[in-house]
Design a protein around this motif. Structure first.
Motif, PDB file in Angstrom:
ATOM      1  N   THR A 279       0.834  -1.202   0.000  1.00 31.05           N
ATOM      2  CA  THR A 279       0.000   0.000   0.000  1.00 31.05           C
ATOM      3  C   THR A 279       0.868   1.251   0.000  1.00 31.05           C
ATOM      4  O   THR A 279       2.044   1.209   0.370  1.00 31.05           O
ATOM      5  CB  THR A 279      -0.953   0.016   1.226  1.00 31.05           C
ATOM      6  OG1 THR A 279      -1.802   1.164   1.145  1.00 31.05           O
ATOM      7  CG2 THR A 279      -0.186   0.087   2.537  1.00 31.05           C
ATOM      8  N   ARG A 280       0.242   2.325  -0.415  1.00 28.28           N
ATOM      9  CA  ARG A 280       0.866   3.648  -0.334  1.00 28.28           C
ATOM     10  C   ARG A 280      -0.033   4.474   0.585  1.00 28.28           C
ATOM     11  O   ARG A 280      -1.187   4.714   0.265  1.00 28.28           O
ATOM     12  CB  ARG A 280       0.940   4.249  -1.736  1.00 28.28           C
ATOM     13  CG  ARG A 280       1.628   5.579  -1.802  1.00 28.28           C
ATOM     14  CD  ARG A 280       1.718   6.056  -3.233  1.00 28.28           C
ATOM     15  NE  ARG A 280       2.789   5.399  -3.945  1.00 28.28           N
ATOM     16  CZ  ARG A 280       2.964   5.459  -5.266  1.00 28.28           C
ATOM     17  NH1 ARG A 280       2.098   6.132  -5.993  1.00 28.28           N
ATOM     18  NH2 ARG A 280       3.966   4.860  -5.846  1.00 28.28           N
ATOM     19  N   VAL A 281       0.504   4.875   1.719  1.00 25.86           N
ATOM     20  CA  VAL A 281      -0.273   5.624   2.698  1.00 25.86           C
ATOM     21  C   VAL A 281      -0.165   7.113   2.374  1.00 25.86           C
ATOM     22  O   VAL A 281       0.905   7.626   2.078  1.00 25.86           O
ATOM     23  CB  VAL A 281       0.242   5.333   4.128  1.00 25.86           C
ATOM     24  CG1 VAL A 281      -0.481   6.196   5.141  1.00 25.86           C
ATOM     25  CG2 VAL A 281       0.035   3.870   4.469  1.00 25.86           C
ATOM     26  N   SER A 282      -1.325   7.805   2.405  1.00 23.92           N
ATOM     27  CA  SER A 282      -1.397   9.206   1.987  1.00 23.92           C
ATOM     28  C   SER A 282      -1.763  10.106   3.168  1.00 23.92           C
ATOM     29  O   SER A 282      -2.719   9.828   3.884  1.00 23.92           O
ATOM     30  CB  SER A 282      -2.466   9.297   0.882  1.00 23.92           C
ATOM     31  OG  SER A 282      -2.949  10.602   0.745  1.00 23.92           O
ATOM     32  N   ILE A 283      -0.968  11.195   3.373  1.00 27.08           N
ATOM     33  CA  ILE A 283      -1.250  12.175   4.440  1.00 27.08           C
ATOM     34  C   ILE A 283      -1.028  13.574   3.870  1.00 27.08           C
ATOM     35  O   ILE A 283       0.016  13.844   3.271  1.00 27.08           O
ATOM     36  CB  ILE A 283      -0.313  12.026   5.677  1.00 27.08           C
ATOM     37  CG1 ILE A 283      -0.172  10.574   6.104  1.00 27.08           C
ATOM     38  CG2 ILE A 283      -0.818  12.866   6.857  1.00 27.08           C
ATOM     39  CD1 ILE A 283       1.193  10.018   5.870  1.00 27.08           C
ATOM     40  N   ARG A 356      -4.714   7.691   4.778  1.00 24.14           N
ATOM     41  CA  ARG A 356      -5.488   6.764   3.948  1.00 24.14           C
ATOM     42  C   ARG A 356      -4.576   5.742   3.274  1.00 24.14           C
ATOM     43  O   ARG A 356      -3.575   6.116   2.644  1.00 24.14           O
ATOM     44  CB  ARG A 356      -6.276   7.552   2.890  1.00 24.14           C
ATOM     45  CG  ARG A 356      -7.287   8.490   3.519  1.00 24.14           C
ATOM     46  CD  ARG A 356      -7.916   9.423   2.526  1.00 24.14           C
ATOM     47  NE  ARG A 356      -8.897   8.796   1.650  1.00 24.14           N
ATOM     48  CZ  ARG A 356     -10.127   8.438   2.017  1.00 24.14           C
ATOM     49  NH1 ARG A 356     -10.533   8.654   3.241  1.00 24.14           N
ATOM     50  NH2 ARG A 356     -10.957   7.875   1.162  1.00 24.14           N
ATOM     51  N   ALA A 357      -4.934   4.474   3.408  1.00 24.96           N
ATOM     52  CA  ALA A 357      -4.166   3.419   2.762  1.00 24.96           C
ATOM     53  C   ALA A 357      -4.713   3.194   1.348  1.00 24.96           C
ATOM     54  O   ALA A 357      -5.824   2.700   1.176  1.00 24.96           O
ATOM     55  CB  ALA A 357      -4.261   2.138   3.587  1.00 24.96           C
ATOM     56  N   LEU A 358      -3.928   3.598   0.362  1.00 31.40           N
ATOM     57  CA  LEU A 358      -4.353   3.559  -1.043  1.00 31.40           C
ATOM     58  C   LEU A 358      -3.599   2.467  -1.793  1.00 31.40           C
ATOM     59  O   LEU A 358      -2.760   1.769  -1.220  1.00 31.40           O
ATOM     60  CB  LEU A 358      -4.117   4.930  -1.692  1.00 31.40           C
ATOM     61  CG  LEU A 358      -4.794   6.123  -0.995  1.00 31.40           C
ATOM     62  CD1 LEU A 358      -4.334   7.427  -1.611  1.00 31.40           C
ATOM     63  CD2 LEU A 358      -6.316   6.006  -1.072  1.00 31.40           C
ATOM     64  N   ASP A 359      -3.893   2.355  -3.096  1.00 31.89           N
ATOM     65  CA  ASP A 359      -3.202   1.378  -3.931  1.00 31.89           C
ATOM     66  C   ASP A 359      -1.720   1.704  -4.014  1.00 31.89           C
ATOM     67  O   ASP A 359      -1.318   2.860  -3.922  1.00 31.89           O
ATOM     68  CB  ASP A 359      -3.822   1.346  -5.332  1.00 31.89           C
ATOM     69  CG  ASP A 359      -3.959   2.740  -5.917  1.00 31.89           C
ATOM     70  OD1 ASP A 359      -3.311   3.042  -6.917  1.00 31.89           O
ATOM     71  OD2 ASP A 359      -4.724   3.547  -5.342  1.00 31.89           O
TER      72      ASP A 359
END
Length: 361
Positions: A279-283, A356-359
């Protein structure tokens, strides 16, 4: 889609018979909406606008206006107003003659034409310029006239293709505000194309984010920014920090992610579904705090200052966090702001609900 004013139904477009530049597009717009098609060059947004205008033909699918199919109706019979980046004004005609042209084409008599021209020029505050030629006007004035010409015959739908792209920042911001107000005041439906995300967020009721011929997300501006559906939208809309990792577990609307440097953080699972997934986590940069006091749920990580930039209203600090050298924190310009030197070690933190844990791709 039956009550939609503008509808794309399974629309595809190919220029060479092989590569699809628009892929299976479904989109419904109610009357009076201001919708922006946003995306990088080559994402398919302008092609969609041109198909709606009638300057391009859909390879597959149907485009409807007020419930009626318009695929086979020529552009001049669709009753759509158009505003382009290059203004497209007739240089040999005065401002009034430019506005008169679409009315003459529709067979309107002289007194009615004059009344409508006066009203349209009033809308864009250009009444005093009726006798001038486009070459005697500034870029901003020409764009106001182009807008007036699109509105003069009172269309229900106006299409705008990068209309403010050639203008300077201050004028662009003024016209953004004026166009949005005018559209809502007149109750017209607007499809607006831009690659400028700030413009899209500022002006629109909803934004359709395009990439690779598809809508990646269609939502109001705040939802796009706060709740991006995938990594592309998160990266394309506003500034965004990402940390790579692997999902450890998912439960109760949260997931635990083990970052590549071994740190564990919690996030909202958006498009991850099971343990072991990358995952790629977004902040977002403004959701991160220095020396945080955010409560027991907050994540706290060690960071190293790489760069401290003064930007007037905000300070922008670039950090090294969990192996990422380009992690940005934005803080308001306050009197008590401490200037951080490169190499300084700091603590940063944020709340799991801002993460948010994204693709992974």
């Amino acid at each position: 889609m039956s009550d939609a004013f503008v509808a794309f139904e399974r629309v595809q477009k190919s220029y060479d018979g092989e590569t699809l530049v628009v892929k299976d597009l479904n989109l419904a717009m109610p009357k009076g909406e201001f919708l922006t098609m946003l995306g990088p060059s080559g994402s398919g947004k302008t092609t969609c606008l041109m198909m709606l205008a009638g300057f391009e033909t859909a390879t597959h699918g149907e485009i409807k206006l007020d419930g009626k199919p318009i695929n086979n109706i020529p552009p001049h019979k669709r009753g759509i107003g158009m505003v382009f980046q290059n203004y497209a004004l007739f240089p040999h005609m005065t401002v009034a003659e430019n506005l008169s042209f679409p009315l003459e084409v529709r067979g309107m008599d002289k007194s009615k034409r004059e009344e409508k021209i006066k009203r349209a020029l009033g809308m864009v505050q250009m009444e005093a310029f009726a006798g001038r030629r486009p070459t005697q006007l500034s870029g901003g004035q020409q764009q106001r006239i182009a807008l007036a010409r699109a509105l003069v015959f009172e269309p229900e739908l106006v299409l705008m293709d990068e209309p403010l792209g050639a203008l300077d920042k201050q004028l662009r911001e003024t016209l953004q505000f004026e166009i949005t107000n005018l559209a809502h005041e007149l109750g017209i439906t607007v499809v607006y194309v831009t690659h400028d995300q700030t413009e899209a967020l500022t002006m629109s009721d909803r934004v359709a984010v395009f990439d690779d011929g598809r809508i990646q997300q269609l939502a109001p501006p705040d939802e796009l920014y706060e709740k991006p559906k995938n990594s592309f939208v998160a990266q394309f809309i506003g500034e965004n920090n990402t940390l790579e990792g692997t999902v450890e577990q998912i439960s109760g609307g949260r997931c635990t992610v083990k970052l590549d440097n071994g740190e564990m953080i919690d996030a909202i699972p958006v498009n991850v579904s099971k343990a072991g997934e990358r995952t790629r986590v977004s902040i977002r940069p403004e959701r991160v705090e220095f020396n945080p006091e955010l409560g027991p749920d907050a994540h706290t990580l060690e960071a190293e200052v790489k760069e401290f930039i003064y930007m007037g209203d905000v300070f922008r600090t670039r950090l090294k966090v969990a192996g990422n050298d380009h992690f940005i924190v934005k803080t308001r310009n306050r009197a008590d702001q401490v200037r951080l030197d490169p190499g300084a070690k700091v603590k940063i933190g944020w709340l799991p609900e801002d993460c948010r844990a994204l693709d992974a791709t």
